[in-house]
Design a protein around this motif. Sequence first.
Motif: not given
Length: 358
Positions: A69, A118-119, A121, A124-125, A160
Amino acid sequence: MVHEDNPDFFKGRGAQLNTHNKFLKTKYVAEHIEGLDEPLLENSATQLFEETPKKIVSESHSPDLSHMYSINPYQGCEHGCIYCYARNSHEYYGFSAGLDFERKIIIKRNAPELLEQYFNKKNYKPVCIMLSGNTDCYQPVERRLEITRKLLEMFLHYKNPVSIITKNNLILRDLDILTELASMNLIHVNVSITSLNEQLRQKLEPRTVTATGRLAVVQKLSEKGIPVRVMAAPIIPGLNSNEVPNIIKAAADRGALAAGFTIVRLNGSIAEIFSDWIYKTFPDRAEKVLNMIKSCHDGKLNDSDFGRRMSGEGKVAESIHQMFRMSCNRFMAGRVMPEYDYTLFVPRKGRQTSLFDS
């Protein structure tokens, strides 16, 4: 060697031409049109173009990249590294992979906001996201725009994991954030060092920080407890391949915990750009270098075969692999990069406010 006082040499740039963009009907030409007084390609100042993408995290499904990613806050790169595989991506924007790549930089100011989306969503993992999967997130324009710094603030806010690849000492500006991330095992930094030979560095990577400067980055990050891997990449047989042991030793002496390397591959337009450059810059060894590169990639400059494209194969490639392994065993034995901590991530619903609230 061709010196940069040659009037036909674009000073401070890597590429010396604009290659044809296969997506366009129009074509760059080097011939002079009768009656045209000004040069067709000027060594013009860097131009910035704004893009407002709808998403910012890219996922690679390539078998040899294992679901990587990445975020690229900039497309194109003023560093001008002649071998850069990212040059080809500039053609998707309607530009050339040659001089355009290092003179026409696309910026994404909304990258931090998109990362926050994005975080948050659903489902999300946390995954490790790389900054600079394509172009350097600390290239010169970052000093003014601070998009990368804002992205790092977002990674810290949500806890993250993030990985960075860079060859610019501008990263030291963000030591405060990087130190916090490191204290929670949320950061790896990869510092790219292609050559310790300053004359070669200036030719290969005309607008980058010196190797001495990059080694200072390795040392300062390491002293702050920020885990660093040195990337001896790319290795170009006949140009910098003999430097692998010295690069790894120098980085290890300054605290690097790991090392990696790739063998150069000249895909798409890069084959023409690199070939033009090496005949102009090192005419005495151009044929030898190009033939050695081909020997690593089944007789071709272009190589898209997974597994071989970045590591090469054959006698020349194997000698580089062996030299790399021996150097790591000698200078980095017992060192490891710490594991990321994925348990600390907290989505917005677990917080009182968003970073962009207030």
